[in-house]
Motif scaffolding. Structure first.
Motif: not given
Length: 422
Positions: A325-354
């Motif tokens: 199943e290595w190339d499948m796209k599962l819901w939860w990794p995408h959820n984690e990435a949304m959280i992570a980059f939102a947190m990084l943007y709030e902390a840094s205001c870096k445009e790349e994270h937004l």
């Protein structure tokens, strides 16, 4: 402008959480007869299995407690257009907590699943059923105490601490779970154990369920355990190669064979924001920088440049992963990435994270969300087609999607509030 982007996604996320996802689980998952939550729900919410899964019940209790801790009854009613009742969410969470603890915890064992009536169905020799029950009980106990229901709240927190003490023991010595140790197998350090323990310790403190002092009274040294978790996770961070490995040897060296090359981008991103949360709470700026690298390296390695979305598994040397199943796209990794980059943007205001947040949010909302029946699909093939139509199963419940939406909505709202007024 960043403000326009933030407002647009904030509205999308709010609608998904309060009009689609939480109402779906509120309508379809509650067992009003025995207590507890069903997880096996078809595309339209129809139940296809009556079993109750401990870790999913613990997670749903946590999620309901989190929502009720953040909003008053009138605020929640307004956000959900009268669909959600804070009183009902608390009642359902408390009934589930009582049912699952009474039937699923026996003589130091926490069962993975129960029958509808509460008979033990399956036992896994892993820590995670106990982990999420502890998280749910502690979080709900904190909310009940906040509401003035002191005795009920303290009773749940006490049970959470009892489980937490067991979890810590199992984390340091998994042989006590009864798993057979084979002579030829190397002693390894899997990342999932310290990352989940770190998150539980963090959440229970932030929610006010435990303090360093109250945990010490229960013979739990929170600071020592957090430091152990961080040190264990850091063994998996390979700065020279800019990657995060899922399994290493106990001393931090590379594990032989395909186990040592195994990468799970979603887990690495999730561990990254767990580390970031801990680093922010403890004002550890150097560790926050490591967390940022964990998230960005794993996202860049895991993103499918041909079809979009995050791969489930990768091989660190670019070989073909052995997992089918290595190339499948599962819901939860995408959820984690949304959280992570939102947190990084709030902390840094870096445009790349937004920009990274927008990239993953656009894919996720377009491919997983179901505007017809509510909630999200969980499993896609590489090109983004739904492979499993159910909304809930033994490993997907009311957790990753609503946690993501709740956290991102809170983060984006704070970011909007800090934007300069035009």
């Amino acid at each position: 402008m960043a403000t326009d982007v933030l407002q647009r996604y904030c509205e999308k996320i709010k609608h998904e959480l309060f009009q689609s996802v939480l109402p779906f689980w509120d309508r379809h998952s509650v067992d009003n007869e025995f207590g507890g939550f069903f997880a096996c729900l078809d595309v339209d919410g129809d139940r296809y299995d009556d079993r109750k899964f401990m870790w999913l019940n613990g997670r749903q209790i946590y999620m309901y407690a989190t929502i009720c801790g953040a909003y008053t009854a009138s605020e929640l009613s307004e956000l959900s257009t009268d669909r959600l009742s804070r009183e009902k969410l608390l009642k359902d969470a408390l009934n589930a907590a009582k049912f699952m603890y009474a039937h699923g915890v026996r003589e130091g064992k926490v069962f993975f699943s129960l029958t509808r009536e509460g008979e033990p169905y399956h036992f896994e020799r892993k820590i995670f059923s106990a982990c999420f029950l502890s998280l749910g009980l502690g979080s709900l106990g904190a909310v009940l105490k906040q509401d003035g229901r002191i005795d009920e709240g303290e009773g749940l927190v006490a049970k959470s601490l009892l489980l937490l003490k067991l979890i810590i023991g199992w984390s340091h010595d998994p042989s006590s779970l009864g798993r057979e140790v084979c002579e030829g197998a190397p002693k390894t350090s899997p990342m999932n154990v310290p990352m989940i323990l770190l998150n539980i310790l963090d959440e229970l403190q932030v929610k006010g369920a435990i303090s360093v002092e109250s945990a010490m009274a229960a013979d739990i040294d929170v600071k020592q355990e957090e430091e152990w978790c961080v040190a264990e996770i850091m063994k998996h961070v390979r700065s020279n190669e800019q990657r995060v490995l899922e399994v290493v040897l106990a001393d931090g060296s590379l594990c032989p064979g395909y186990d040592g090359r195994h990468m799970n981008p979603g887990h690495a991103i999730e561990a990254g924001w767990f580390i970031l949360s801990y680093a922010q709470r403890t004002a550890n700026h150097e560790l926050a920088e490591v967390a940022e690298k964990m998230i960005t390296w794993s996202f860049e390695a895991g993103w499918d440049k041909d079809h979009g979305g995050l791969f489930y598994f990768l091989d660190a040397e670019g070989r073909s992963p052995v997992f089918l199943e290595w190339d499948m796209k599962l819901w939860w990794p995408h959820n984690e990435a949304m959280i992570a980059f939102a947190m990084l943007y709030e902390a840094s205001c870096k445009e790349e994270h937004l920009q990274a947040f927008v990239q993953v949010a656009d894919y996720t909302l377009a491919h997983f969300s179901d505007p017809t029946h509510g909630e999200w699909f969980g499993y896609l093939n590489r090109t983004g087609q739904v492979t499993h139509r159910f909304k809930g199963g033994p490993y997907k419940g009311c957790f990753h999607v609503p946690r993501c939406l709740f956290m991102v909505y809170q983060i984006l709202s704070r970011c909007i509030a800090k934007q300069p007024k035009s």
